[in-house]
Design a protein around this motif. Structure first.
Motif, short mmCIF file in Angstrom:
data_model
loop_
_atom_site.label_atom_id
_atom_site.label_comp_id
_atom_site.label_asym_id
_atom_site.label_seq_id
_atom_site.Cartn_x
_atom_site.Cartn_y
_atom_site.Cartn_z
N ALA A 1 11.56 -12.10 42.74
CA ALA A 1 12.23 -10.92 42.19
C ALA A 1 11.98 -10.84 40.70
CB ALA A 1 13.73 -10.99 42.47
N LEU A 2 11.95 -9.58 40.20
CA LEU A 2 11.69 -9.33 38.79
C LEU A 2 12.35 -8.01 38.41
CD1 LEU A 2 9.91 -10.83 36.61
CD2 LEU A 2 8.19 -9.06 37.04
N ALA A 3 12.99 -7.97 37.25
CA ALA A 3 13.54 -6.72 36.75
C ALA A 3 12.42 -5.84 36.21
CB ALA A 3 14.57 -7.00 35.66
N ALA A 4 12.57 -4.54 36.41
CA ALA A 4 11.50 -3.61 36.02
C ALA A 4 11.41 -3.42 34.51
CB ALA A 4 11.71 -2.27 36.71
N ASP A 5 12.53 -3.59 33.79
CA ASP A 5 12.51 -3.39 32.35
C ASP A 5 13.49 -4.34 31.69
OD1 ASP A 5 14.93 -2.29 33.09
OD2 ASP A 5 14.54 -0.31 32.25
N ASP A 6 13.43 -4.40 30.37
CA ASP A 6 14.26 -5.35 29.63
C ASP A 6 15.74 -5.04 29.76
OD1 ASP A 6 12.05 -6.78 28.79
OD2 ASP A 6 11.80 -5.60 26.94
N ALA A 7 16.10 -3.75 29.81
CA ALA A 7 17.52 -3.39 29.92
C ALA A 7 18.09 -3.87 31.25
CB ALA A 7 17.69 -1.89 29.77
N THR A 8 17.33 -3.69 32.32
CA THR A 8 17.79 -4.16 33.63
C THR A 8 17.85 -5.68 33.66
OG1 THR A 8 16.82 -2.20 34.68
CG2 THR A 8 17.34 -4.06 36.11
N ALA A 9 16.88 -6.32 33.02
CA ALA A 9 16.91 -7.78 32.94
C ALA A 9 18.16 -8.26 32.23
CB ALA A 9 15.65 -8.27 32.22
N SER A 10 18.52 -7.61 31.14
CA SER A 10 19.71 -8.00 30.39
C SER A 10 20.98 -7.77 31.21
CB SER A 10 19.78 -7.21 29.08
OG SER A 10 20.95 -7.51 28.36
N ALA A 11 21.03 -6.66 31.93
CA ALA A 11 22.22 -6.32 32.70
C ALA A 11 22.41 -7.23 33.91
CB ALA A 11 22.15 -4.86 33.14
N THR A 12 21.32 -7.73 34.47
CA THR A 12 21.40 -8.50 35.71
C THR A 12 21.22 -10.00 35.51
OG1 THR A 12 19.02 -8.21 36.12
CG2 THR A 12 20.52 -6.56 37.06
N GLY A 13 20.66 -10.39 34.38
CA GLY A 13 20.34 -11.80 34.19
C GLY A 13 19.06 -12.22 34.86
N LEU A 14 18.28 -11.26 35.33
CA LEU A 14 17.01 -11.55 35.98
C LEU A 14 15.88 -11.50 34.95
CD1 LEU A 14 17.46 -9.30 39.15
CD2 LEU A 14 17.66 -11.80 39.05
N GLY B 1 6.76 -9.48 31.86
CA GLY B 1 6.11 -10.50 31.06
C GLY B 1 6.64 -11.90 31.28
N ARG B 2 7.69 -12.03 32.08
CA ARG B 2 8.26 -13.35 32.36
C ARG B 2 7.96 -13.74 33.80
NH1 ARG B 2 14.38 -13.62 30.85
NH2 ARG B 2 13.94 -15.81 31.35
N SER B 3 8.13 -15.01 34.10
CA SER B 3 7.89 -15.50 35.47
C SER B 3 9.00 -14.97 36.38
CB SER B 3 7.88 -17.02 35.50
OG SER B 3 6.82 -17.53 34.72
N PRO B 4 8.66 -14.53 37.58
CA PRO B 4 9.67 -14.01 38.50
C PRO B 4 10.62 -15.12 38.95
CG PRO B 4 7.57 -14.26 39.61
CD PRO B 4 7.31 -14.51 38.17
N THR B 5 11.74 -14.71 39.49
CA THR B 5 12.73 -15.66 39.97
C THR B 5 12.83 -15.58 41.49
OG1 THR B 5 14.99 -16.49 39.63
CG2 THR B 5 14.71 -14.10 39.84
#
Length: 266
Positions: A38-51, A55-59
């Motif tokens: 799994a990977l967040a589509a953008d930085d805002a979603t990454a920040s909101a979800t902790g994913l 540019g980062r390795s998927p979880t």
């Protein structure tokens, strides 16, 4: 094809409701691919979800489930199965809707404000990309499962004569074996023990009709089908394809409703 999104929508809803364990969700998705991430589509979603974001390795999917639990502890999932010209169930124009339409599937978690779209990124690896859905839009029109099942049967019957006239199997004596082989090769979906029997039946019927559609859509061995005949065949198949999508959505919605309502709210 049967959809991994339907599996995730049912199992994730059951897990969030407390009728399934996280490992059950992961095991249910295993038939679809050897590995999922799994990977967040953008930085805002990454920040909101902790994913992890771009540019980062998927979880792992386990981390994705944890993110869902944090953002929507008792949320429910909705499967979307859009196609060009048929966007029912989508939240409206936006990133998730575009990507889900391209993929032909997705899972919407309205309470969490996110949507997931699966995609094969390598042999044996499916990535679930998490998109922001700030406005889930109106609740989609409710289609009773009885009606969806009946409409699916009716579309198959009414289209049978048209497909016969188009000579789908005229030069393909092994088409029945082809359909049977297609069904055997499909992932064997796993479902919770509390799945309503009618939802299971409709999902199975949708898979069977899908296999027939795949055989009907294939060109004859010699590739001699004229352009006009190919257009006529596509028009004959389109109502059945729509009925399959509606039936799958209705079956998943009913399964989620039953599984979630079986647990008393506290």
């Amino acid at each position: 094809m049967p959809r991994a999104s339907a599996t995730l929508a049912v199992w994730a809803s059951a897990w969030l409701a407390g009728t399934a364990a996280p490992d059950d969700v992961l095991d249910a998705l295993a038939p679809w691919s050897d590995a999922h991430d799994a990977l967040a589509a953008d930085d805002a979603t990454a920040s909101a979800t902790g994913l992890p974001g771009p540019g980062r390795s998927p979880t792992s999917l386990a981390m994705l489930l944890a993110a869902l639990r944090r953002t929507a502890p008792r949320g429910q999932a909705r499967v979307v199965l859009p196609a060009p010209g048929d966007v029912r169930g989508l939240p409206g124009p936006g990133w998730f809707s575009r990507e889900a339409t391209t993929a032909g599937e997705g899972v919407l978690f309205a309470d969490a404000g996110m949507g997931l779209v699966p995609g094969a990124i390598a042999d044996g690896v499916v990535r679930w990309t998490v998109y922001p859905v700030p406005d889930p839009g109106p609740v989609p029109e409710y289609v009773p499962l009885n009606q969806a099942e009946r409409d699916l049967r009716d579309q198959v019957r009414t289209s049978a004569s048209a497909l016969t006239d188009l000579g789908v199997a005229r030069h393909r004596p092994g088409v029945r074996e082809e359909i049977a082989a297609s069904l055997r090769a499909r992932p064997q979906a796993l479902w919770p023990s509390g799945m309503p029997p009618q939802a299971l039946r409709v999902l199975q019927q949708a898979d069977e009709v899908d296999a027939i559609l795949a055989a009907a859509a294939g060109d004859d061995p010699g590739g001699a089908l004229s352009a006009s005949a190919a257009d006529a065949r596509r028009e004959a198949l389109r109502p059945i394809e729509t009925a399959v999508r509606i039936a799958r959505r209705a079956a998943v919605a009913e399964a989620v409703r039953v599984l979630v309502s079986s647990v008393p709210r506290t």
